[in-house]
Design an enzyme around this catalytic site. Structure first.
Site, mmCIF file in Angstrom:
data_model
loop_
_atom_site.group_PDB
_atom_site.id
_atom_site.type_symbol
_atom_site.label_atom_id
_atom_site.label_comp_id
_atom_site.label_asym_id
_atom_site.label_seq_id
_atom_site.Cartn_x
_atom_site.Cartn_y
_atom_site.Cartn_z
ATOM 1 N N HIS A 56 55.455 23.371 -49.076
ATOM 2 C CA HIS A 56 55.467 23.328 -47.607
ATOM 3 C C HIS A 56 54.104 22.954 -47.039
ATOM 4 C CE1 HIS A 56 59.368 25.384 -47.883
ATOM 5 N NE2 HIS A 56 58.781 26.202 -48.730
ATOM 6 N N SER A 59 36.607 0.793 -38.723
ATOM 7 C CA SER A 59 37.125 0.716 -37.359
ATOM 8 C C SER A 59 36.291 -0.265 -36.550
ATOM 9 C CB SER A 59 37.076 2.098 -36.694
ATOM 10 O OG SER A 59 37.261 2.001 -35.300
ATOM 11 N N LYS A 100 34.114 5.444 -39.418
ATOM 12 C CA LYS A 100 35.449 5.552 -40.013
ATOM 13 C C LYS A 100 35.543 4.822 -41.351
ATOM 14 C CE LYS A 100 38.714 7.020 -38.510
ATOM 15 N NZ LYS A 100 39.640 6.369 -37.571
ATOM 16 N N GLU A 131 48.201 3.612 -46.721
ATOM 17 C CA GLU A 131 48.998 3.609 -45.497
ATOM 18 C C GLU A 131 49.948 2.415 -45.476
ATOM 19 O OE1 GLU A 131 45.883 5.853 -42.443
ATOM 20 O OE2 GLU A 131 46.076 3.676 -42.399
#
Length: 471
Positions: A166, A287, A293, A300
């Site tokens: 979980h 970024s 970043k 992804e």
């Protein structure tokens, strides 16, 4: 968007004898498949060479004709490989383009090649040849990724991290054990493909349009020449079956499901909040506005590409669900989903196979996280069971211990022996050995367990499995 018109509407068609007017220009472009099925060209030529050799064997083609055909096809293959071949939408598809070019090169002999076959069984054979080849490449790429994971598991066999359920800290495990979980998923993916290959490797050629042919063809000979296990057993099914594509797409969807789950973990683990790993710079981007970043774009994107592979599976199921026997033009729509599925799976596997060997682990952060969240609570319960306490009673005792730790902002290992003995008098000083994450991990010393000793044995076993399959 309108189709680009590349030819005159009055262009001759190989099937044009029955028609009295030229194909509408829009219809010509709308029904043509050569823009994408030219990818089957090499396989189409392979099938044609084998078919010609079989026709010569049964006496339909002379030795001169078969030699001209085979040499002409080899020359066309070279043209295609050099990028010199002129593909024509007017000729609709890869088959008619190659056949027309063959006739241009060798004359009448080229017209005899299509004896005893149809584009229906021709394309069904081409797709199987293509998919068989690509499936083998995918299996090889799975092995490369599996090997990378095994190497990583060996390197990190002692690295302690939290195991989650979980997405909550559950029990301490080793990073090596975690990597081998992905190995097992990929192993099942590989076995599904190996099994799928058996059904791909049946040859439809000789089914002709739908009913077979009146020529005394030798289908087993053609199948042997093309490396098939044998010919398909029913001509109607041979030309219209696309089960093998659906089955492959289903197996590919499971591969992508596993890579997507893996991607999700890499995204989480590389975040500031987890800080368990660092992905190689070469597989991340920055970024345009935030200079600090480092975005995990490759995981992804693999996670995102999973959706398109799922979509191709649904597309194929929908394509086939209402088709009467035998071949229908609908089946022209089978190739683009198949091609894109193959490309997406191969590219995703390649990305992972080249990224994972250079992944860096933050062992200190993982160790600290494993110490949090009362990850050794189950070990305390097991300890009490060994002391003679029923598991349900032990479960309740440990629940009270966790409550005390929460209320006093401590971990279980920070409770005193006196506090623990108030909950269960049978607890002794040795309890603190199993309340450490090291002790917890080491105690899982059985087949399939997370103990470092078991991880190293599992690494050895995994390497043996991979090596034996490659022999």
């Amino acid at each position: 968007m309108p189709f680009e018109l590349m030819t005159e509407a009055t262009a001759d068609k190989p099937w044009g004898g029955r028609f009295t007017e030229p194909t509408d220009q829009f219809v010509e472009a709308f029904t043509a498949s050569v823009s994408f099925d030219q990818r089957l060209a090499e396989h189409d030529i392979d099938g044609s060479v084998a078919h010609a050799q079989m026709l010569h064997h049964i006496g339909v083609l002379s030795e001169q004709d078969v030699n001209l055909i085979v040499q002409g096809l080899d020359d066309i293959r070279a043209e295609i490989q050099r990028g010199d071949f002129n593909w024509s939408v007017a000729l609709e598809d890869v088959h008619m383009n190659i056949e027309a070019r063959l006739v241009d090169r060798i004359g009448e002999a080229g017209k005899r090649l299509h004896t005893g076959r149809s584009r229906n069984d021709q394309v069904a054979t081409d797709i199987r040849l293509f998919l068989r080849e690509q499936l083998d490449v995918i299996v090889d790429k799975l092995v490369v990724l599996q090997t990378a994971l095994v190497n990583l598991a060996e390197r990190e066999a002692d690295t302690i991290m939290p195991g989650f359920t979980h997405l909550q800290v559950a029990q301490p495990i080793t990073f090596g054990h975690h990597m081998l979980a992905w190995f097992e998923m990929l192993e099942r993916d590989k076995q599904r493909l190996v099994d799928c290959r058996k059904r791909i490797n049946q040859m439809p050629l000789g089914s002709a349009a739908l009913a077979g042919t009146s020529y005394p063809i030798d289908r087993p000979m053609t199948a042997q020449l093309l490396g098939f296990d044998g010919p398909t057993q029913n001509s109607l099914d041979g030309v219209s079956d696309r089960d093998f594509i659906i089955e492959f797409n289903a197996a590919a969807s499971l591969i992508m499901a596993h890579l997507s789950r893996f991607s999700e973990e890499l995204v989480l683990w590389s975040s500031t909040q987890f800080n368990f790993i660092e992905l190689p710079d070469a597989f991340c981007t920055g970024s345009s506005i935030m200079p600090q970043k480092k975005n995990p774009d490759v995981p992804e994107l693999v996670r995102g590409k999973t959706g398109r592979v799922y979509g191709h599976l649904m597309s194929m199921l929908t394509l086939m669900k209402s088709q009467p026997l035998a071949y229908n033009k609908d089946n022209q729509e089978d190739k683009e989903p198949l091609f894109d599925t193959v490309d997406t799976v191969l590219n995703s596997l390649h990305a992972f196979a080249t990224m994972m060997p250079n992944l860096k682990t933050n062992r200190q952060a993982m160790y600290k996280a494993a110490q949090q969240g009362f990850s050794t609570a189950t070990d305390l319960a097991d300890y009490l069971v060994v002391k003679g306490v029923a598991f349900r009673d032990a479960h309740e005792v440990v629940g009270h211990a966790v409550r005390i730790a929460i209320d006093t902002d401590r971990e279980l290992a920070e409770l005193t022996i006196e506090e623990l003995q108030q909950l269960s008098p049978g607890i002794e000083q040795d309890v603190f050995k199993i309340l450490t994450v090291e002790g917890s991990v080491a105690s899982r010393n059985h087949l399939g367990g997370t103990a470092p000793e078991q991880v190293r044995q599992a690494v050895y076993n995994a390497r043996q499995r991979v090596q034996n399959q490659n022999r």
